[in-house]
Design a protein around this motif. Structure first.
Motif, PDB file in Angstrom:
ATOM      1  N   GLU A 101      25.892  27.424  58.814  1.00  0.00           N
ATOM      2  CA  GLU A 101      25.345  27.654  57.482  1.00  0.00           C
ATOM      3  C   GLU A 101      25.557  26.440  56.588  1.00  0.00           C
ATOM      4  OE1 GLU A 101      25.573  31.233  54.164  1.00  0.00           O
ATOM      5  OE2 GLU A 101      27.239  30.932  55.552  1.00  0.00           O
ATOM      6  N   ASP A 102      26.758  25.884  56.607  1.00  0.00           N
ATOM      7  CA  ASP A 102      27.029  24.673  55.847  1.00  0.00           C
ATOM      8  C   ASP A 102      28.226  23.935  56.437  1.00  0.00           C
ATOM      9  OD1 ASP A 102      28.872  26.561  54.902  1.00  0.00           O
ATOM     10  OD2 ASP A 102      27.815  26.815  53.020  1.00  0.00           O
ATOM     11  N   LEU A 103      28.280  22.652  56.125  1.00  0.00           N
ATOM     12  CA  LEU A 103      29.264  21.733  56.693  1.00  0.00           C
ATOM     13  C   LEU A 103      29.598  20.717  55.614  1.00  0.00           C
ATOM     14  CD1 LEU A 103      30.435  20.689  59.613  1.00  0.00           C
ATOM     15  CD2 LEU A 103      28.515  19.105  59.483  1.00  0.00           C
ATOM     16  N   TRP A 104      30.892  20.505  55.322  1.00  0.00           N
ATOM     17  CA  TRP A 104      31.227  19.597  54.230  1.00  0.00           C
ATOM     18  C   TRP A 104      32.529  18.847  54.484  1.00  0.00           C
ATOM     19  CZ3 TRP A 104      31.640  24.838  54.167  1.00  0.00           C
ATOM     20  CH2 TRP A 104      32.892  25.395  53.820  1.00  0.00           C
ATOM     21  N   ILE A 105      32.662  17.720  53.802  1.00  0.00           N
ATOM     22  CA  ILE A 105      33.809  16.823  53.924  1.00  0.00           C
ATOM     23  C   ILE A 105      34.818  17.144  52.828  1.00  0.00           C
ATOM     24  CG2 ILE A 105      34.543  14.399  53.726  1.00  0.00           C
ATOM     25  CD1 ILE A 105      31.653  13.668  54.659  1.00  0.00           C
ATOM     26  N   ASN A 106      36.113  17.070  53.175  1.00  0.00           N
ATOM     27  CA  ASN A 106      37.191  17.201  52.196  1.00  0.00           C
ATOM     28  C   ASN A 106      38.121  15.989  52.324  1.00  0.00           C
ATOM     29  OD1 ASN A 106      36.603  20.167  51.609  1.00  0.00           O
ATOM     30  ND2 ASN A 106      37.089  20.250  53.783  1.00  0.00           N
ATOM     31  N   ILE A 107      38.321  15.274  51.237  1.00  0.00           N
ATOM     32  CA  ILE A 107      39.282  14.169  51.210  1.00  0.00           C
ATOM     33  C   ILE A 107      40.306  14.513  50.140  1.00  0.00           C
ATOM     34  CG2 ILE A 107      39.642  11.707  50.855  1.00  0.00           C
ATOM     35  CD1 ILE A 107      36.772  11.231  51.780  1.00  0.00           C
ATOM     36  N   LEU A 108      41.526  14.828  50.565  1.00  0.00           N
ATOM     37  CA  LEU A 108      42.568  15.301  49.657  1.00  0.00           C
ATOM     38  C   LEU A 108      43.646  14.226  49.546  1.00  0.00           C
ATOM     39  CD1 LEU A 108      42.820  18.078  48.209  1.00  0.00           C
ATOM     40  CD2 LEU A 108      44.486  18.707  49.958  1.00  0.00           C
ATOM     41  N   PRO A 109      43.795  13.607  48.390  1.00  0.00           N
ATOM     42  CA  PRO A 109      44.776  12.534  48.216  1.00  0.00           C
ATOM     43  C   PRO A 109      46.184  13.081  48.004  1.00  0.00           C
ATOM     44  CG  PRO A 109      43.660  12.914  46.158  1.00  0.00           C
ATOM     45  CD  PRO A 109      43.033  13.856  47.155  1.00  0.00           C
ATOM     46  N   GLU A 110      47.137  12.189  47.831  1.00  0.00           N
ATOM     47  CA  GLU A 110      48.513  12.586  47.544  1.00  0.00           C
ATOM     48  C   GLU A 110      48.542  13.495  46.312  1.00  0.00           C
ATOM     49  OE1 GLU A 110      52.878  10.538  46.576  1.00  0.00           O
ATOM     50  OE2 GLU A 110      51.038   9.336  46.498  1.00  0.00           O
ATOM     51  N   GLY A 111      49.273  14.606  46.429  1.00  0.00           N
ATOM     52  CA  GLY A 111      49.390  15.541  45.325  1.00  0.00           C
ATOM     53  C   GLY A 111      48.265  16.552  45.235  1.00  0.00           C
ATOM     54  N   GLY A 112      47.234  16.376  46.048  1.00  0.00           N
ATOM     55  CA  GLY A 112      46.094  17.284  45.993  1.00  0.00           C
ATOM     56  C   GLY A 112      46.374  18.609  46.672  1.00  0.00           C
ATOM     57  N   ILE A 113      45.795  19.670  46.146  1.00  0.00           N
ATOM     58  CA  ILE A 113      45.892  21.002  46.742  1.00  0.00           C
ATOM     59  C   ILE A 113      44.510  21.639  46.753  1.00  0.00           C
ATOM     60  CG2 ILE A 113      48.270  21.345  45.944  1.00  0.00           C
ATOM     61  CD1 ILE A 113      47.117  23.208  43.771  1.00  0.00           C
ATOM     62  N   HIS A 114      44.377  22.682  47.559  1.00  0.00           N
ATOM     63  CA  HIS A 114      43.164  23.500  47.539  1.00  0.00           C
ATOM     64  C   HIS A 114      43.632  24.945  47.465  1.00  0.00           C
ATOM     65  CE1 HIS A 114      38.860  24.229  49.288  1.00  0.00           C
ATOM     66  NE2 HIS A 114      39.009  24.654  48.049  1.00  0.00           N
ATOM     67  N   THR A 115      43.439  25.566  46.322  1.00  0.00           N
ATOM     68  CA  THR A 115      44.022  26.880  46.054  1.00  0.00           C
ATOM     69  C   THR A 115      43.404  27.970  46.930  1.00  0.00           C
ATOM     70  OG1 THR A 115      42.452  27.157  44.238  1.00  0.00           O
ATOM     71  CG2 THR A 115      44.641  26.308  43.687  1.00  0.00           C
ATOM     72  N   GLY A 116      44.071  29.127  46.972  1.00  0.00           N
ATOM     73  CA  GLY A 116      43.676  30.216  47.850  1.00  0.00           C
ATOM     74  C   GLY A 116      42.242  30.677  47.614  1.00  0.00           C
ATOM     75  N   HIS A 117      41.527  30.914  48.702  1.00  0.00           N
ATOM     76  CA  HIS A 117      40.128  31.324  48.609  1.00  0.00           C
ATOM     77  C   HIS A 117      39.690  31.917  49.939  1.00  0.00           C
ATOM     78  CE1 HIS A 117      40.051  27.330  50.433  1.00  0.00           C
ATOM     79  NE2 HIS A 117      38.864  27.627  50.921  1.00  0.00           N
TER      80      HIS A 117
END
Length: 206
Positions: A101-117
Motif C-alpha cells: 500500500e505504501d513504502l517510506w523512508i525514516n531517518i531518525l537523528p540523535e535524540g529523535g523518537i517516534h511516539t506510539g502509533h
C-alpha cells in the motif's frame, strides 16, 4: 487437573531480508535514502511542520520503487516475506494476495523518537533496517490489551517475555520485522550520535 493455555496469540515476524528475493546492498540502500531525503523538499517541510525529528517520506513520496531500482528489488523481497507471514497467520485471503500500500523512508537523528502509533486500514505493517548504529533504539511493541487492563497489577520484573506489557526488539541492519497493523508500537529515543535509518511499509488486502 489444571489447564492453563495461551489464547489469541500476537505474532511477530523477524527475518533477514536476504532470506527472500534479490540481495539488497545496505550501503547502496543507505546512500539512496539520503539522496532521496536531500531532494525531497516536501518531505523535509512536512517533517518540520509536524515535529518529526529528522526526515520521513511518509507524507510526500509514493513512488520510491520507480525512483531507485534498489527499492523495486526491496519490494520484490518484501512481497515474499509478507506472503510467508500471512501463511503463518493462517489468513483466509479468498484467493487474493496482500499488496503493498505504501513504502517510506525514516531517518531518525540523535535524540529523535517516534511516539506510539498503529497503522489503521492496513493488514500487515513492517520495517526493514538500513542503519542501526550502536545506541540506536530498539522498537517497542505494546500489549494490545493494555487499555483494558484497568485494575490489573504490574508484571514481575523477570516475567516471561510473552507475559510482559512491552516487548523490545533490537533488529540488525538487513533485518525485516512484520506485525499485524493493529499492534501499537514506537521507537524510543535514538541515543547514538549517528542516524537510525529504516524503511517502513504497509500491506493491504482486497
Amino acid at each position: 487437573m489444571t489447564d492453563i493455555r495461551s489464547l489469541f496469540v500476537t505474532r511477530l515476524y523477524h527475518a533477514a531480508l536476504s532470506a527472500h528475493g534479490p540481495a539488497i546492498d545496505p550501503n547502496e540502500m543507505e546512500a539512496s535514502c539520503y539522496s532521496i531525503a536531500e531532494d525531497d523538499e516536501a518531505g523535509q517541510q512536512w517533517s518540520e511542520d509536524n515535529g518529526y525529528p529528522g526526515y520521513t517520506s511518509y507524507a510526500s513520496l509514493t513512488d520510491l520503487p520507480y525512483r531507485f531500482p534498489i527499492f523495486k528489488d526491496l519490494v520484490t523481497a518484501l512481497d515474499k516475506h509478507v506472503a510467508a507471514f500471512a501463511e503463518d497467520l493462517q489468513f483466509d485471503l479468498d484467493g487474493k494476495t496482500l499488496k503493498l500500500e505504501d513504502l517510506w523512508i525514516n531517518i531518525l537523528p540523535e535524540g529523535g523518537i517516534h511516539t506510539g502509533h498503529l497503522h489503521p486500514h492496513s493488514v500487515i505493517s513492517g520495517t526493514t533496517y538500513v542503519a542501526m548504529p550502536d545506541g540506536a533504539s530498539a522498537i517497542r511493541f505494546e500489549d494490545p490489551r493494555l487499555s483494558m487492563m484497568m485494575a490489573a497489577p504490574g508484571r514481575i520484573k523477570d516475567a516471561r517475555p510473552e507475559m510482559r506489557t512491552f516487548a523490545y526488539v533490537a533488529p540488525k541492519v538487513g533485518d525485516v520485522l512484520l506485525w499485524e497493523s493493529w499492534l501499537r508500537h514506537e521507537v524510543p529515543m535514538n541515543m547514538s550520535e549517528e542516524d537510525r535509518i529504516s524503511v517502513s511499509f504497509n500491506y493491504s488486502w482486497g
